[in-house]
Motif scaffolding. Sequence first.
Motif, PDB file in Angstrom:
ATOM      1  N   CYS A 177      -8.946   4.719  -2.926  1.00 24.44           N
ATOM      2  CA  CYS A 177      -9.693   3.713  -2.154  1.00 24.44           C
ATOM      3  C   CYS A 177     -10.611   4.387  -1.146  1.00 24.44           C
ATOM      4  O   CYS A 177     -11.742   3.959  -0.927  1.00 24.44           O
ATOM      5  CB  CYS A 177      -8.731   2.757  -1.442  1.00 24.44           C
ATOM      6  N   CYS A 200      -8.219   1.032  -6.137  1.00 25.27           N
ATOM      7  CA  CYS A 200      -6.774   1.053  -5.832  1.00 25.27           C
ATOM      8  C   CYS A 200      -5.964   0.695  -7.080  1.00 25.27           C
ATOM      9  O   CYS A 200      -6.078  -0.410  -7.596  1.00 25.27           O
ATOM     10  CB  CYS A 200      -6.446   0.087  -4.707  1.00 25.27           C
ATOM     11  N   CYS A 248      -1.376   6.543  -0.096  1.00 24.29           N
ATOM     12  CA  CYS A 248      -1.560   7.715  -0.950  1.00 24.29           C
ATOM     13  C   CYS A 248      -2.094   8.915  -0.143  1.00 24.29           C
ATOM     14  O   CYS A 248      -2.958   8.754   0.724  1.00 24.29           O
ATOM     15  CB  CYS A 248      -2.570   7.405  -2.050  1.00 24.29           C
ATOM     16  N   CYS A 254       0.866  -1.192   0.000  1.00 25.82           N
ATOM     17  CA  CYS A 254       0.000   0.000   0.000  1.00 25.82           C
ATOM     18  C   CYS A 254       0.895   1.232   0.000  1.00 25.82           C
ATOM     19  O   CYS A 254       1.851   1.318   0.768  1.00 25.82           O
ATOM     20  CB  CYS A 254      -0.911   0.006   1.233  1.00 25.82           C
TER      21      CYS A 254
HETATM   22  S1  SF4 Z   1      -5.380   3.506  -3.178  1.00 26.99           S
HETATM   23 FE1  SF4 Z   1      -5.580   3.060  -0.991  1.00 26.99          FE
HETATM   24  S2  SF4 Z   1      -5.067   0.877  -0.760  1.00 26.99           S
HETATM   25 FE2  SF4 Z   1      -4.352   1.550  -2.787  1.00 26.99          FE
HETATM   26  S3  SF4 Z   1      -2.224   2.124  -2.441  1.00 26.99           S
HETATM   27 FE3  SF4 Z   1      -3.405   4.023  -2.239  1.00 26.99          FE
HETATM   28  S4  SF4 Z   1      -3.879   4.171  -0.027  1.00 26.99           S
HETATM   29 FE4  SF4 Z   1      -3.185   2.060  -0.432  1.00 26.99          FE
END
Ligand code: SF4
Length: 258
Positions: A88, A129, A83, A80
Amino acid sequence: MAVNEIVRMYEDLNRALKKPVEKRSWVMVIDVRRCVGDHACAVSCMAENVCPPGTSYRWVFETEYQNYPKLDRFFMPANCQHCDNPPCLKAANRHKRGAITKRPDGIVVFDYEKLSRSSSAMDAAKKACPYYAIVDDRGDYYTENTPKLEPYETRTFFEYDRKLNRKKTKGTIRKCHFCLHRLESGMIPACVSTCIGRAMYFGDLNDPRSLVSELIRKEKTLRLKEAEGTKPRVYYIGFKDRANISISTPATCQVCHQ
Ligand code: SF4
Ligand code: SF4
Protein backbone atom coordinates in the motif's frame (compact mmCIF):
# COMPACT_ATOMS: atom_id res chain seq x y z
CA MET A 1 -6.09 -16.90 27.91
CA ALA A 2 -6.13 -16.66 31.65
CA VAL A 3 -6.51 -13.32 33.36
CA ASN A 4 -2.83 -13.41 34.25
CA GLU A 5 -2.05 -13.37 30.51
CA ILE A 6 -3.80 -10.03 30.24
CA VAL A 7 -1.85 -8.76 33.24
CA ARG A 8 1.30 -10.04 31.58
CA MET A 9 0.52 -8.20 28.33
CA TYR A 10 0.06 -4.99 30.32
CA GLU A 11 3.41 -5.56 32.03
CA ASP A 12 5.02 -6.24 28.63
CA LEU A 13 3.52 -3.05 27.27
CA ASN A 14 4.74 -0.94 30.16
CA ARG A 15 8.24 -2.37 29.76
CA ALA A 16 8.17 -1.56 26.03
CA LEU A 17 7.02 2.00 26.63
CA LYS A 18 10.10 2.66 28.75
CA LYS A 19 12.26 2.07 25.66
CA PRO A 20 12.73 4.54 22.79
CA VAL A 21 10.17 3.99 20.02
CA GLU A 22 12.76 2.58 17.60
CA LYS A 23 13.53 -0.25 20.04
CA ARG A 24 9.89 -1.45 20.08
CA SER A 25 8.46 -3.91 17.55
CA TRP A 26 4.68 -4.29 17.85
CA VAL A 27 3.12 -7.55 16.72
CA MET A 28 -0.26 -9.24 17.09
CA VAL A 29 -0.72 -12.97 17.66
CA ILE A 30 -4.08 -14.68 17.01
CA ASP A 31 -4.86 -18.18 18.27
CA VAL A 32 -7.46 -19.65 15.89
CA ARG A 33 -8.21 -22.48 18.37
CA ARG A 34 -9.71 -19.94 20.72
CA CYS A 35 -11.67 -17.69 18.37
CA VAL A 36 -15.40 -18.36 18.74
CA GLY A 37 -16.48 -16.07 15.90
CA ASP A 38 -18.63 -13.72 17.99
CA HIS A 39 -17.21 -10.55 16.34
CA ALA A 40 -16.93 -8.71 19.67
CA CYS A 41 -13.44 -7.58 18.64
CA ALA A 42 -14.80 -6.01 15.46
CA VAL A 43 -17.60 -4.25 17.35
CA SER A 44 -15.23 -2.82 19.95
CA CYS A 45 -12.92 -1.68 17.14
CA MET A 46 -15.78 0.11 15.34
CA ALA A 47 -16.74 1.86 18.57
CA GLU A 48 -13.14 2.81 19.44
CA ASN A 49 -12.49 4.28 16.00
CA VAL A 50 -15.97 5.66 15.20
CA CYS A 51 -16.14 3.70 11.97
CA PRO A 52 -18.76 4.71 9.38
CA PRO A 53 -21.67 2.42 8.48
CA GLY A 54 -20.73 -0.71 6.55
CA THR A 55 -17.04 -0.47 7.41
CA SER A 56 -14.81 -2.24 9.85
CA TYR A 57 -11.05 -2.27 10.37
CA ARG A 58 -11.40 -5.89 11.32
CA TRP A 59 -13.07 -8.94 9.82
CA VAL A 60 -13.71 -12.36 11.31
CA PHE A 61 -13.57 -14.77 8.39
CA GLU A 62 -15.15 -18.20 8.62
CA THR A 63 -12.94 -20.82 7.04
CA GLU A 64 -13.75 -24.43 6.20
CA TYR A 65 -11.55 -27.28 5.12
CA GLN A 66 -11.98 -30.96 4.45
CA ASN A 67 -15.38 -32.51 3.72
CA TYR A 68 -18.03 -34.27 5.80
CA PRO A 69 -17.56 -36.21 8.05
CA LYS A 70 -14.16 -34.58 8.62
CA LEU A 71 -15.39 -31.09 7.88
CA ASP A 72 -13.63 -28.52 10.04
CA ARG A 73 -14.72 -24.97 10.45
CA PHE A 74 -12.89 -22.23 12.26
CA PHE A 75 -12.62 -18.46 12.45
CA MET A 76 -9.80 -16.18 11.38
CA PRO A 77 -9.95 -12.57 12.55
CA ALA A 78 -7.90 -10.22 10.36
CA ASN A 79 -7.02 -6.54 10.15
CA CYS A 80 -4.22 -4.45 8.64
CA GLN A 81 -1.14 -6.65 8.91
CA HIS A 82 1.22 -3.67 9.34
CA CYS A 83 3.42 -5.21 6.69
CA ASP A 84 7.16 -4.55 6.94
CA ASN A 85 7.22 -4.43 3.15
CA PRO A 86 3.84 -2.72 2.62
CA PRO A 87 2.52 -2.72 -0.94
CA CYS A 88 0.00 0.00 0.00
CA LEU A 89 2.83 2.38 0.92
CA LYS A 90 4.73 1.93 -2.32
CA ALA A 91 1.59 2.22 -4.44
CA ALA A 92 0.14 5.30 -2.72
CA ASN A 93 3.40 7.21 -2.42
CA ARG A 94 3.94 7.02 -6.16
CA HIS A 95 0.95 9.36 -6.42
CA LYS A 96 1.34 11.37 -3.21
CA ARG A 97 4.71 11.39 -1.49
CA GLY A 98 4.51 10.65 2.23
CA ALA A 99 0.83 9.68 2.14
CA ILE A 100 1.66 6.37 3.82
CA THR A 101 4.66 5.92 6.11
CA LYS A 102 6.10 3.30 8.42
CA ARG A 103 6.93 4.05 12.04
CA PRO A 104 10.07 2.55 13.59
CA ASP A 105 7.88 0.42 15.88
CA GLY A 106 6.28 -1.21 12.79
CA ILE A 107 2.95 0.63 12.58
CA VAL A 108 1.95 1.62 9.03
CA VAL A 109 0.57 5.16 9.16
CA PHE A 110 -2.01 6.71 6.84
CA ASP A 111 -1.80 10.50 6.52
CA TYR A 112 -5.48 11.29 6.08
CA GLU A 113 -4.90 14.84 4.89
CA LYS A 114 -2.50 13.81 2.14
CA LEU A 115 -4.55 10.80 1.11
CA SER A 116 -7.82 12.70 0.91
CA ARG A 117 -6.19 15.11 -1.53
CA SER A 118 -5.22 12.31 -3.94
CA SER A 119 -7.88 9.91 -5.15
CA SER A 120 -5.26 8.15 -7.27
CA ALA A 121 -3.12 7.48 -4.17
CA MET A 122 -6.15 6.09 -2.33
CA ASP A 123 -7.18 3.89 -5.26
CA ALA A 124 -3.62 2.63 -5.66
CA ALA A 125 -3.34 1.75 -1.95
CA LYS A 126 -6.64 -0.13 -1.96
CA LYS A 127 -5.72 -2.08 -5.07
CA ALA A 128 -2.26 -2.92 -3.72
CA CYS A 129 -3.32 -4.24 -0.31
CA PRO A 130 -3.64 -8.04 -0.56
CA TYR A 131 -5.51 -8.27 2.77
CA TYR A 132 -8.70 -6.25 2.10
CA ALA A 133 -7.61 -4.12 5.07
CA ILE A 134 -8.52 -0.66 3.75
CA VAL A 135 -11.99 0.91 3.96
CA ASP A 136 -13.51 4.09 2.58
CA ASP A 137 -14.90 6.80 4.83
CA ARG A 138 -17.58 8.27 2.61
CA GLY A 139 -18.94 10.51 5.34
CA ASP A 140 -22.06 8.45 6.09
CA TYR A 141 -23.51 8.23 9.59
CA TYR A 142 -25.66 5.53 11.15
CA THR A 143 -27.95 8.19 12.55
CA GLU A 144 -28.26 10.45 9.51
CA ASN A 145 -31.88 11.16 8.55
CA THR A 146 -32.83 11.05 12.22
CA PRO A 147 -33.62 14.19 14.26
CA LYS A 148 -29.92 14.56 15.14
CA LEU A 149 -26.62 12.76 14.79
CA GLU A 150 -25.89 10.82 17.95
CA PRO A 151 -22.86 11.87 20.04
CA TYR A 152 -21.20 8.47 19.58
CA GLU A 153 -20.78 9.40 15.90
CA THR A 154 -19.73 13.00 16.35
CA ARG A 155 -17.31 12.51 19.25
CA THR A 156 -13.56 13.00 18.93
CA PHE A 157 -11.30 9.98 18.62
CA PHE A 158 -7.59 9.34 18.13
CA GLU A 159 -5.69 7.66 15.32
CA TYR A 160 -1.95 7.83 14.63
CA ASP A 161 -1.48 10.33 17.46
CA ARG A 162 -4.00 12.71 15.91
CA LYS A 163 -7.18 14.00 17.48
CA LEU A 164 -9.92 13.49 14.91
CA ASN A 165 -13.61 13.58 14.31
CA ARG A 166 -15.63 12.21 11.40
CA LYS A 167 -15.54 15.57 9.59
CA LYS A 168 -11.76 15.15 9.35
CA THR A 169 -11.85 11.57 8.06
CA LYS A 170 -14.61 12.06 5.49
CA GLY A 171 -13.37 11.32 1.99
CA THR A 172 -10.28 9.38 2.98
CA ILE A 173 -9.31 5.73 3.36
CA ARG A 174 -8.82 4.18 6.77
CA LYS A 175 -7.56 1.02 8.45
CA CYS A 176 -6.41 -0.52 11.72
CA HIS A 177 -3.62 1.43 13.44
CA PHE A 178 -2.93 -1.12 16.23
CA CYS A 179 -4.70 1.36 18.56
CA LEU A 180 -1.55 3.48 18.78
CA HIS A 181 -3.31 6.01 21.04
CA ARG A 182 -4.14 3.25 23.52
CA LEU A 183 -0.63 1.77 23.38
CA GLU A 184 0.90 5.13 24.18
CA SER A 185 -1.48 5.45 27.13
CA GLY A 186 -0.35 2.06 28.45
CA MET A 187 -3.38 0.08 27.19
CA ILE A 188 -3.56 -2.93 24.88
CA PRO A 189 -5.59 -2.53 21.64
CA ALA A 190 -9.38 -2.50 21.96
CA CYS A 191 -9.85 -5.78 20.06
CA VAL A 192 -7.36 -7.59 22.31
CA SER A 193 -8.91 -6.33 25.53
CA THR A 194 -12.45 -7.17 24.33
CA CYS A 195 -11.78 -10.63 22.92
CA ILE A 196 -14.38 -13.00 24.38
CA GLY A 197 -12.45 -16.15 23.44
CA ARG A 198 -9.14 -14.72 24.68
CA ALA A 199 -7.71 -15.49 21.25
CA MET A 200 -5.79 -12.23 20.79
CA TYR A 201 -2.34 -11.24 22.00
CA PHE A 202 -0.32 -8.08 21.48
CA GLY A 203 3.16 -6.95 22.44
CA ASP A 204 6.79 -6.21 21.66
CA LEU A 205 8.64 -8.78 19.56
CA ASN A 206 11.95 -7.11 20.44
CA ASP A 207 11.43 -8.16 24.06
CA PRO A 208 12.29 -11.86 24.50
CA ARG A 209 10.36 -11.89 27.79
CA SER A 210 7.09 -10.71 26.25
CA LEU A 211 4.16 -13.10 25.88
CA VAL A 212 4.04 -12.58 22.11
CA SER A 213 7.74 -13.45 21.78
CA GLU A 214 7.20 -16.58 23.85
CA LEU A 215 4.20 -17.68 21.75
CA ILE A 216 6.01 -17.07 18.46
CA ARG A 217 9.01 -19.03 19.75
CA LYS A 218 6.98 -21.98 21.03
CA GLU A 219 4.14 -22.32 18.51
CA LYS A 220 4.03 -23.11 14.84
CA THR A 221 3.10 -19.78 13.27
CA LEU A 222 1.48 -18.76 10.04
CA ARG A 223 1.38 -15.34 8.40
CA LEU A 224 -1.09 -14.61 5.64
CA LYS A 225 0.21 -14.56 2.06
CA GLU A 226 3.81 -14.62 3.23
CA ALA A 227 4.89 -15.73 -0.23
CA GLU A 228 4.01 -12.26 -1.54
CA GLY A 229 6.90 -10.85 0.48
CA THR A 230 4.77 -8.41 2.46
CA LYS A 231 6.23 -9.47 5.84
CA PRO A 232 3.05 -9.17 7.91
CA ARG A 233 3.16 -8.35 11.64
CA VAL A 234 0.12 -10.50 12.48
CA TYR A 235 0.98 -14.08 13.42
CA TYR A 236 -1.60 -16.88 13.54
CA ILE A 237 -1.13 -19.88 15.83
CA GLY A 238 -3.22 -23.00 16.46
CA PHE A 239 -2.83 -24.65 13.05
CA LYS A 240 -1.11 -27.73 14.42
CA ASP A 241 -3.94 -30.10 13.47
CA ARG A 242 -4.71 -28.32 10.23
CA ALA A 243 -1.35 -28.79 8.58
CA ASN A 244 -2.70 -29.33 5.07
CA ILE A 245 -4.92 -26.29 4.86
CA SER A 246 -4.02 -23.76 2.26
CA ILE A 247 -4.85 -20.40 3.76
CA SER A 248 -5.57 -17.28 1.81
CA THR A 249 -7.50 -14.34 3.15
CA PRO A 250 -11.01 -14.95 1.89
CA ALA A 251 -13.26 -12.07 0.98
CA THR A 252 -16.69 -11.65 2.55
CA CYS A 253 -19.57 -9.89 0.83
CA GLN A 254 -18.93 -6.82 2.94
CA VAL A 255 -15.40 -6.39 1.63
CA CYS A 256 -16.70 -5.53 -1.83
CA HIS A 257 -20.09 -4.13 -0.82
CA GLN A 258 -19.08 -1.51 1.73
S1 SF4 B 1 -0.69 -3.62 2.47
FE1 SF4 B 1 -0.85 -1.84 3.82
S2 SF4 B 1 -3.02 -1.70 4.40
FE2 SF4 B 1 -2.66 -3.75 3.53
S3 SF4 B 1 -2.23 -5.02 5.31
FE3 SF4 B 1 -0.23 -4.36 4.54
S4 SF4 B 1 0.22 -2.46 5.70
FE4 SF4 B 1 -1.97 -2.91 5.97
S1 SF4 C 1 -13.65 -11.28 20.01
FE1 SF4 C 1 -12.03 -12.88 20.04
S2 SF4 C 1 -13.23 -14.78 19.98
FE2 SF4 C 1 -14.63 -13.16 19.29
S3 SF4 C 1 -14.41 -13.07 17.03
FE3 SF4 C 1 -12.95 -11.60 17.85
S4 SF4 C 1 -10.99 -12.75 18.04
FE4 SF4 C 1 -12.66 -14.28 17.83
